[in-house]
Write a protein that holds these residues in place. Structure first.
Motif, PDB file in Angstrom:
ATOM      1  N   ARG A   1       0.822  -1.204   0.000  1.00  0.00           N
ATOM      2  CA  ARG A   1       0.000   0.000   0.000  1.00  0.00           C
ATOM      3  C   ARG A   1       0.858   1.256   0.000  1.00  0.00           C
ATOM      4  O   ARG A   1       1.983   1.262   0.484  1.00  0.00           O
ATOM      5  CB  ARG A   1      -0.931  -0.011   1.212  1.00  0.00           C
ATOM      6  CG  ARG A   1      -1.933  -1.163   1.174  1.00  0.00           C
ATOM      7  CD  ARG A   1      -2.854  -1.142   2.365  1.00  0.00           C
ATOM      8  NE  ARG A   1      -3.780  -2.283   2.349  1.00  0.00           N
ATOM      9  CZ  ARG A   1      -4.683  -2.513   3.286  1.00  0.00           C
ATOM     10  NH1 ARG A   1      -4.775  -1.697   4.333  1.00  0.00           N
ATOM     11  NH2 ARG A   1      -5.484  -3.548   3.192  1.00  0.00           N
ATOM     12  N   THR A   2       0.275   2.329  -0.525  1.00  0.00           N
ATOM     13  CA  THR A   2       0.966   3.607  -0.615  1.00  0.00           C
ATOM     14  C   THR A   2       0.727   4.425   0.651  1.00  0.00           C
ATOM     15  O   THR A   2      -0.376   4.433   1.205  1.00  0.00           O
ATOM     16  CB  THR A   2       0.460   4.394  -1.843  1.00  0.00           C
ATOM     17  OG1 THR A   2       0.681   3.614  -3.020  1.00  0.00           O
ATOM     18  CG2 THR A   2       1.196   5.715  -1.990  1.00  0.00           C
ATOM     19  N   PHE A   3       1.758   5.116   1.094  1.00  0.00           N
ATOM     20  CA  PHE A   3       1.667   5.969   2.284  1.00  0.00           C
ATOM     21  C   PHE A   3       2.421   7.264   2.006  1.00  0.00           C
ATOM     22  O   PHE A   3       3.558   7.239   1.518  1.00  0.00           O
ATOM     23  CB  PHE A   3       2.273   5.263   3.492  1.00  0.00           C
ATOM     24  CG  PHE A   3       2.403   6.141   4.715  1.00  0.00           C
ATOM     25  CD1 PHE A   3       1.288   6.480   5.467  1.00  0.00           C
ATOM     26  CD2 PHE A   3       3.646   6.625   5.107  1.00  0.00           C
ATOM     27  CE1 PHE A   3       1.407   7.290   6.592  1.00  0.00           C
ATOM     28  CE2 PHE A   3       3.778   7.429   6.228  1.00  0.00           C
ATOM     29  CZ  PHE A   3       2.653   7.761   6.970  1.00  0.00           C
ATOM     30  N   SER A   4       1.777   8.405   2.306  1.00  0.00           N
ATOM     31  CA  SER A   4       2.425   9.708   2.142  1.00  0.00           C
ATOM     32  C   SER A   4       2.582  10.392   3.489  1.00  0.00           C
ATOM     33  O   SER A   4       1.650  10.407   4.307  1.00  0.00           O
ATOM     34  CB  SER A   4       1.616  10.613   1.212  1.00  0.00           C
ATOM     35  OG  SER A   4       1.706  10.190  -0.130  1.00  0.00           O
ATOM     36  N   PHE A   5       3.753  10.948   3.699  1.00  0.00           N
ATOM     37  CA  PHE A   5       4.063  11.710   4.898  1.00  0.00           C
ATOM     38  C   PHE A   5       4.469  13.108   4.451  1.00  0.00           C
ATOM     39  O   PHE A   5       5.395  13.266   3.657  1.00  0.00           O
ATOM     40  CB  PHE A   5       5.193  11.050   5.674  1.00  0.00           C
ATOM     41  CG  PHE A   5       5.575  11.784   6.935  1.00  0.00           C
ATOM     42  CD1 PHE A   5       4.773  11.745   8.056  1.00  0.00           C
ATOM     43  CD2 PHE A   5       6.759  12.510   6.984  1.00  0.00           C
ATOM     44  CE1 PHE A   5       5.132  12.420   9.216  1.00  0.00           C
ATOM     45  CE2 PHE A   5       7.135  13.171   8.145  1.00  0.00           C
ATOM     46  CZ  PHE A   5       6.312  13.139   9.265  1.00  0.00           C
ATOM     47  N   ALA A   6       3.757  14.120   4.965  1.00  0.00           N
ATOM     48  CA  ALA A   6       4.016  15.498   4.548  1.00  0.00           C
ATOM     49  C   ALA A   6       4.387  16.343   5.757  1.00  0.00           C
ATOM     50  O   ALA A   6       3.947  16.096   6.884  1.00  0.00           O
ATOM     51  CB  ALA A   6       2.784  16.086   3.865  1.00  0.00           C
ATOM     52  N   GLY A   7       5.201  17.361   5.517  1.00  0.00           N
ATOM     53  CA  GLY A   7       5.586  18.292   6.564  1.00  0.00           C
ATOM     54  C   GLY A   7       5.472  19.716   6.072  1.00  0.00           C
ATOM     55  O   GLY A   7       5.804  20.019   4.923  1.00  0.00           O
ATOM     56  N   THR A   8       5.003  20.608   6.949  1.00  0.00           N
ATOM     57  CA  THR A   8       4.828  21.996   6.540  1.00  0.00           C
ATOM     58  C   THR A   8       4.976  22.942   7.718  1.00  0.00           C
ATOM     59  O   THR A   8       5.074  22.521   8.872  1.00  0.00           O
ATOM     60  CB  THR A   8       3.451  22.196   5.863  1.00  0.00           C
ATOM     61  OG1 THR A   8       3.412  23.460   5.215  1.00  0.00           O
ATOM     62  CG2 THR A   8       2.317  22.092   6.892  1.00  0.00           C
TER      63      THR A   8
ATOM     64  N   HIS B   1      -4.825  19.648  -2.116  1.00  0.00           N
ATOM     65  CA  HIS B   1      -3.769  18.832  -2.729  1.00  0.00           C
ATOM     66  C   HIS B   1      -4.028  17.351  -2.520  1.00  0.00           C
ATOM     67  O   HIS B   1      -3.777  16.535  -3.417  1.00  0.00           O
ATOM     68  CB  HIS B   1      -2.400  19.206  -2.145  1.00  0.00           C
ATOM     69  CG  HIS B   1      -1.275  18.409  -2.733  1.00  0.00           C
ATOM     70  ND1 HIS B   1      -0.708  18.715  -3.955  1.00  0.00           N
ATOM     71  CD2 HIS B   1      -0.647  17.285  -2.292  1.00  0.00           C
ATOM     72  CE1 HIS B   1       0.228  17.827  -4.234  1.00  0.00           C
ATOM     73  NE2 HIS B   1       0.288  16.949  -3.241  1.00  0.00           N
ATOM     74  N   PHE B   2      -4.537  16.991  -1.351  1.00  0.00           N
ATOM     75  CA  PHE B   2      -4.757  15.576  -1.043  1.00  0.00           C
ATOM     76  C   PHE B   2      -6.206  15.133  -1.256  1.00  0.00           C
ATOM     77  O   PHE B   2      -6.561  14.000  -0.905  1.00  0.00           O
ATOM     78  CB  PHE B   2      -4.355  15.287   0.408  1.00  0.00           C
ATOM     79  CG  PHE B   2      -2.865  15.335   0.640  1.00  0.00           C
ATOM     80  CD1 PHE B   2      -2.043  14.349   0.127  1.00  0.00           C
ATOM     81  CD2 PHE B   2      -2.289  16.373   1.363  1.00  0.00           C
ATOM     82  CE1 PHE B   2      -0.672  14.384   0.332  1.00  0.00           C
ATOM     83  CE2 PHE B   2      -0.917  16.416   1.584  1.00  0.00           C
ATOM     84  CZ  PHE B   2      -0.100  15.422   1.067  1.00  0.00           C
ATOM     85  N   ALA B   3      -7.016  15.999  -1.844  1.00  0.00           N
ATOM     86  CA  ALA B   3      -8.454  15.712  -1.973  1.00  0.00           C
ATOM     87  C   ALA B   3      -8.739  14.423  -2.729  1.00  0.00           C
ATOM     88  O   ALA B   3      -9.695  13.709  -2.418  1.00  0.00           O
ATOM     89  CB  ALA B   3      -9.151  16.886  -2.652  1.00  0.00           C
ATOM     90  N   LEU B   4      -7.930  14.110  -3.732  1.00  0.00           N
ATOM     91  CA  LEU B   4      -8.178  12.933  -4.556  1.00  0.00           C
ATOM     92  C   LEU B   4      -7.346  11.725  -4.129  1.00  0.00           C
ATOM     93  O   LEU B   4      -7.386  10.676  -4.787  1.00  0.00           O
ATOM     94  CB  LEU B   4      -7.897  13.262  -6.026  1.00  0.00           C
ATOM     95  CG  LEU B   4      -8.755  14.381  -6.633  1.00  0.00           C
ATOM     96  CD1 LEU B   4      -8.376  14.617  -8.084  1.00  0.00           C
ATOM     97  CD2 LEU B   4     -10.239  14.057  -6.500  1.00  0.00           C
ATOM     98  N   SER B   5      -6.602  11.856  -3.046  1.00  0.00           N
ATOM     99  CA  SER B   5      -5.761  10.753  -2.589  1.00  0.00           C
ATOM    100  C   SER B   5      -6.601   9.715  -1.855  1.00  0.00           C
ATOM    101  O   SER B   5      -7.332  10.047  -0.923  1.00  0.00           O
ATOM    102  CB  SER B   5      -4.659  11.271  -1.654  1.00  0.00           C
ATOM    103  OG  SER B   5      -3.803  12.171  -2.334  1.00  0.00           O
TER     104      SER B   5
END
Length: 240
Positions: A124-131, A151-155
């Protein structure tokens, strides 16, 4: 999976001006053995870093990668001090990396979001974001929160967003994030103030978990040290 968010004050100890904090930050990270770290207030090859590093300009993400044995990624938000300034991510494994510019409708310092995406062992795919959102204008923070959500609406895969959001729960930007993401500290009744580190009075550092997924949390807490003016925030989660 162990995750950390840490505003490192451009690699300088805020309570001992002219001295770097990278060795302490690197040791903390190495001893904690996280899988991902979102790093805020990151300098890259600036004159500012040379002032407290024996006249040597430093790429802070490269330095932290060397200190921790992790992979380092830098996401530049602005040109600063003859170098760059922005966000960073450290990962225990190589990742697909992206850097997104966030809006500043009221003007001021441009902000960015760093994103590391990996394929987990289960495929499975996993995204980690920092801001790090604007510290001056509430309208900028509102627009930046909206841009993050859009940005993540369609994820459809799992997403964790961490960082210094510079807002409290009373702001519109918090409501925007909270509509689409879970405030991990509130969800698991473990909210702690994170700033300033010597006497924390406000909570402005967060972990946000994609709301369409089920999460199992082991722990979340602010780590007690004063290497920076923010406390590092750590979370441990299980991903099935």
């Amino acid at each position: 999976m162990r995750l950390i968010s840490y505003n490192i004050y451009h690699g300088e100890n805020p309570y001992q001006k002219g001295s770097k904090n990278l060795d302490s930050v690197g040791l903390l990270i190495k001893n904690t053995s996280p899988h991902f770290i979102a790093v805020q207030e990151v300098d890259s090859m600036t004159l500012r870093t040379a002032e407290f590093n024996q006249n040597n300009r430093l790429n802070l993400m490269e330095e932290l990668a060397l200190l921790t044995g992790m992979k380092g990624y830098f996401c530049k938000a602005i040109d600063y001090s003859d170098g760059g300034y922005g966000e960073g991510i450290l990962t225990s494994e190589p990742a697909f990396f992206d850097c997104i510019t966030l809006p500043v409708p009221e003007g001021g310092e441009i902000r960015s979001m760093a994103i590391a995406t990996v394929i987990l062992e289960n495929g499975r795919t996993f995204s980690f974001a920092g801001t790090h959102l604007c510290h001056e204008q509430m309208d900028n923070r509102t627009a930046q929160a909206r841009a993050i959500v859009d940005h993540f609406a369609l994820s459809s895969h799992r997403v964790v967003i961490a960082g210094d959001f510079n807002f409290t729960t009373e702001e519109p930007a918090y409501d925007i994030m909270n509509e689409y993401f879970i405030d991990a500290a509130v969800e698991f009744r473990a909210a702690q103030n994170t700033y300033p580190s010597h006497d924390p009075t406000v909570r402005i550092d967060y972990f946000w978990l994609s709301r369409q997924h089920k999460w199992t949390l082991d722990t979340i807490y602010a780590m007690d040290n004063q290497y920076s003016d923010h406390l590092p925030l750590m979370i441990e989660i299980f991903i099935d």
